[in-house]
Design an enzyme around this catalytic site. Structure first.
Site, short mmCIF file in Angstrom:
data_model
loop_
_atom_site.label_atom_id
_atom_site.label_comp_id
_atom_site.label_asym_id
_atom_site.label_seq_id
_atom_site.Cartn_x
_atom_site.Cartn_y
_atom_site.Cartn_z
N PRO A 16 1.32 -1.48 -0.14
CA PRO A 16 -0.21 0.34 0.04
C PRO A 16 0.82 0.90 -0.35
O PRO A 16 1.89 1.67 0.83
CB PRO A 16 -0.45 0.25 1.39
N ASN A 17 0.51 2.46 -0.61
CA ASN A 17 0.83 3.44 -0.84
C ASN A 17 2.23 3.58 -2.12
O ASN A 17 2.79 4.99 -1.45
CB ASN A 17 1.55 4.18 0.39
N ARG A 24 4.71 11.03 -2.58
CA ARG A 24 4.41 10.43 -0.67
C ARG A 24 5.35 10.94 -0.36
O ARG A 24 6.24 10.47 -0.31
CB ARG A 24 4.16 9.05 -1.26
N TYR A 29 11.06 8.86 0.71
CA TYR A 29 10.60 7.86 -0.32
C TYR A 29 11.43 8.06 -1.13
O TYR A 29 11.67 7.41 -2.63
CB TYR A 29 9.20 7.19 -0.41
N ASN A 80 8.31 -5.80 -1.10
CA ASN A 80 7.71 -4.55 0.14
C ASN A 80 6.20 -4.95 0.30
O ASN A 80 5.56 -3.78 -0.47
CB ASN A 80 8.69 -3.25 -0.84
N ALA A 83 3.01 -0.72 4.72
CA ALA A 83 2.63 -0.71 6.50
C ALA A 83 2.40 -2.20 6.63
O ALA A 83 2.05 -1.86 7.59
CB ALA A 83 1.60 0.15 6.34
N GLU A 104 12.45 -10.16 1.45
CA GLU A 104 11.73 -8.79 1.93
C GLU A 104 12.37 -7.43 1.44
O GLU A 104 14.08 -7.29 2.16
CB GLU A 104 11.67 -8.56 3.03
N HIS A 106 13.35 -2.52 1.25
CA HIS A 106 12.10 -1.29 2.30
C HIS A 106 12.92 -0.40 1.47
O HIS A 106 14.18 -0.81 1.82
CB HIS A 106 12.26 -1.88 3.79
N ARG A 113 13.47 4.08 12.03
CA ARG A 113 12.60 5.09 11.97
C ARG A 113 11.39 5.44 13.35
O ARG A 113 12.10 4.14 14.60
CB ARG A 113 11.57 4.95 10.42
#
Ligand code: DQA
Length: 147
Positions: A16-17, A24, A29, A80, A83, A104, A106, A113
């Site tokens: 998502p996103n 964003r 990012y 990825n 969230a 995985e 990111h 973070r």
């Protein structure tokens, strides 16, 4: 798993996103948009000799469905989960169910973070986790399948 000098079928899933890249939170990012990311992944895959299918969804159940449908079709998954990384037992269970080696990725360094981003369900099943390298992380993930 067959690896090395062999063309693998890899499913690349973005959660998502991530379709909002460029708009964003560009400080976190980056300024490049999602279609640039897709082009980057396609070109890295071509260079490395892998066949990739790209999938993006904002919906947890759709991500579970695509993982299930990868069974018997794909030899690797790059994901990825965005969230859902931090919340989704359903995505973890789907990855466990199909047993396909999963890397995985990111874009940001989730470990540096907020506290809630520092736990990843997907890391429990991932053969490797790559964080904080931006687009380059996806190339490294594809490279994993050649090591
Ligand atoms: C992300 C990190 C997640 O915490 C966040 O929710 C995202 C993107 C990353 O690529 O850095 O949506 O997965």
């Amino acid at each position: 798993m067959k690896k090395g000098n062999y063309e693998m079928k890899i499913l690349v899933i973005n959660g998502p996103n991530l379709n909002m890249l460029g708009i964003r939170e560009p400080d976190i990012y980056g300024k490049q948009d999602f279609s640039s990311l897709q082009a980057y992944i396609r070109s890295a895959a071509e260079e490395l000799g892998h066949t990739v299918t790209l999938f993006q969804s904002n919906h947890e159940g759709e991500i579970v469905d695509i993982i299930q449908s990868a069974y018997g079709v794909y030899e690797g998954i790059v994901i990825n989960p965005a969230a859902y990384t931090h919340t989704s037992v359903a995505i973890l269970d789907a990855l466990k169910a199909v047993g396909i080696p999963t890397v995985e990725v990111h874009l940001s360094d989730i470990q540096s973070r907020e506290a809630f981003r520092q736990h990843s369900y997907v890391s429990m099943v991932a053969v490797k986790t790559i964080c904080g390298l931006g687009f380059e992380g996806y190339r490294r993930a594809l490279e994993y399948f050649q090591e």
